[in-house]
Scaffold this active site. Sequence first.
Site, PDB file in Angstrom:
ATOM      1  CE  LYS A  51      -0.304  -0.358   5.051  1.00  0.00           C
ATOM      2  NZ  LYS A  51      -1.090  -0.906   6.159  1.00  0.00           N
ATOM      3  NE  ARG A 150      -6.614   0.092  10.833  1.00  0.00           N
ATOM      4  CZ  ARG A 150      -5.423  -0.136  10.287  1.00  0.00           C
ATOM      5  NH1 ARG A 150      -4.502   0.809  10.278  1.00  0.00           N
ATOM      6  NH2 ARG A 150      -5.131  -1.314   9.770  1.00  0.00           N
ATOM      7  CE1 TYR A 272      10.645  31.577   5.231  1.00  0.00           C
ATOM      8  CE2 TYR A 272      11.130  29.239   5.013  1.00  0.00           C
ATOM      9  CZ  TYR A 272      10.741  30.450   4.448  1.00  0.00           C
ATOM     10  OH  TYR A 272      10.456  30.511   3.112  1.00  0.00           O
ATOM     11  CG  MET A 320       8.217  23.280   0.503  1.00  0.00           C
ATOM     12  SD  MET A 320       7.230  24.228  -0.668  1.00  0.00           S
ATOM     13  CE  MET A 320       6.036  24.984   0.417  1.00  0.00           C
TER      14      MET A 320
HETATM   15  C1  LIG Z   1      -0.339  -1.898   6.836  1.00  0.00           C
HETATM   16  C2  LIG Z   1      -0.917  -3.223   7.174  1.00  0.00           C
HETATM   17  C3  LIG Z   1      -0.101  -4.364   7.298  1.00  0.00           C
HETATM   18  C4  LIG Z   1       1.414  -4.293   7.252  1.00  0.00           C
HETATM   19  O1  LIG Z   1       1.884  -3.813   8.506  1.00  0.00           O
HETATM   20  P1  LIG Z   1       3.454  -3.717   8.822  1.00  0.00           P
HETATM   21  O2  LIG Z   1       3.493  -3.285  10.231  1.00  0.00           O
HETATM   22  O3  LIG Z   1       4.012  -2.712   7.893  1.00  0.00           O
HETATM   23  O4  LIG Z   1       4.028  -5.061   8.595  1.00  0.00           O
HETATM   24  C5  LIG Z   1      -0.704  -5.587   7.466  1.00  0.00           C
HETATM   25  N1  LIG Z   1      -2.065  -5.693   7.560  1.00  0.00           N
HETATM   26  C6  LIG Z   1      -2.876  -4.622   7.492  1.00  0.00           C
HETATM   27  C7  LIG Z   1      -4.334  -4.804   7.614  1.00  0.00           C
HETATM   28  C8  LIG Z   1      -2.339  -3.345   7.314  1.00  0.00           C
HETATM   29  O5  LIG Z   1      -3.144  -2.288   7.256  1.00  0.00           O
END
Ligand SMILES: *Cc1c(COP(=O)(O)O)cnc(C)c1O
Length: 377
Positions: A51, A150, A272, A320
């Site tokens: 992802k 979640r 800044y 930035m």
């Molecule tokens: C992001 C995610 C993972 C991977 O988690 P890591 O800690 O990066 O290994 C696995 N399962 C779900 C549902 C996630 O959202």
Amino acid sequence: MDSDILVSRTRTATTAQGATGYLTIDLAALGRNYRKLVSMLAPVRAGAVVKADAYGLGAERVARTLYGEGCRHFFVAQFVEALRLRPTLAHDAQIFVLNGLQPGNELACAEMGIVPVLNSLAQWRQWSAAARIPKRRLPAVLQFDTGMSRLGFPKEERAQLAAALRDGTNVEILFIMSHLASADDMDSEQNGEQFAEMSRIADEFPGFDISFANSGGVFLGDAYHGVLARPGIALYGGAPNAGEKKPMEPVVSLDVSVVQTRTVPAGAKVGYGGAHVTQRETRLATIAAGYADGLPRCLSDRGAVYFKGIRLPIVGRVSMDSATVDITALPDGALTFGSLVEVLGRHQTLEDIARDAGTISYEILTGLGDRYDRQYR
Ligand SMILES: *Cc1c(COP(=O)(O)O)cnc(C)c1O
């Protein structure tokens, strides 16, 4: 003709040299990290979480590399990521959408052979309806909430879901899953609590394969492995837990170019807001990366970069597109316009910079931005 030469020269210049920073992604190290997890998990299978563009490293290159290592289960968060990834992977690779689908994507998802993770009765009904229209079996994964509040079927929806399954459905459930909230802390009580809840779910929904472990979960032991693990950060060289030993090989290194150096007297304001005032005569270098390149602004007067192993503290606020570092510790002239400083590499790990920024390795990786020259090795 002349302009052709100019264009090709420009291209060479921007890909091989002259970039403001070089982000190197070591695909061989990625492959070795995957193999390490595979050997820890065997005979349980290791999928890969890709992802957010594979945590910022490039989902296409990462997924193709892992496919080459035998990975066939790829997890993204959003449908749009699955759409982008689908054409680059062979048909025997499955792509799962962890967040499930927003209403309206069902037909496109079914057509592309992408598998949604169903997280609620609402998503269940939506996918069941899509499976009803052309009377076809549509694959899905069921995610249960085991204590993270979640994503996933909450406890109150389980009885209704079980009833729907008993009534028969065109949804083909490939496996069931849940996600660990505290697997990075091996001593957390929450791991055991979530494990117990997953065991109850397995009793209520018998006969399904289970996917449970993320990176941290792989290191919690066999009980957490199910039949398919979903590591993410460990593949990319991040520490799967807070333990002292860092079991994974670094995958990412980042070197950033020096734009300008100068010597300022005591009492000079830097950056800044004039937030930093020099205490003594100081030599400074401005580097070509700022918060838009993933150098968090909260590293102002906190973090550091390295040159030949010597720590160069960030002084003043991170801008930035640039940041200023104190190079007084280096011999005069050692670092000049065009030199490269190490942001991530042998002397500074992902965890180091994340700690200084008060965040986690995940946020550093996904924030790296697209202005660096990316080199895949
Ligand atoms: C992001 C995610 C993972 C991977 O988690 P890591 O800690 O990066 O290994 C696995 N399962 C779900 C549902 C996630 O959202």
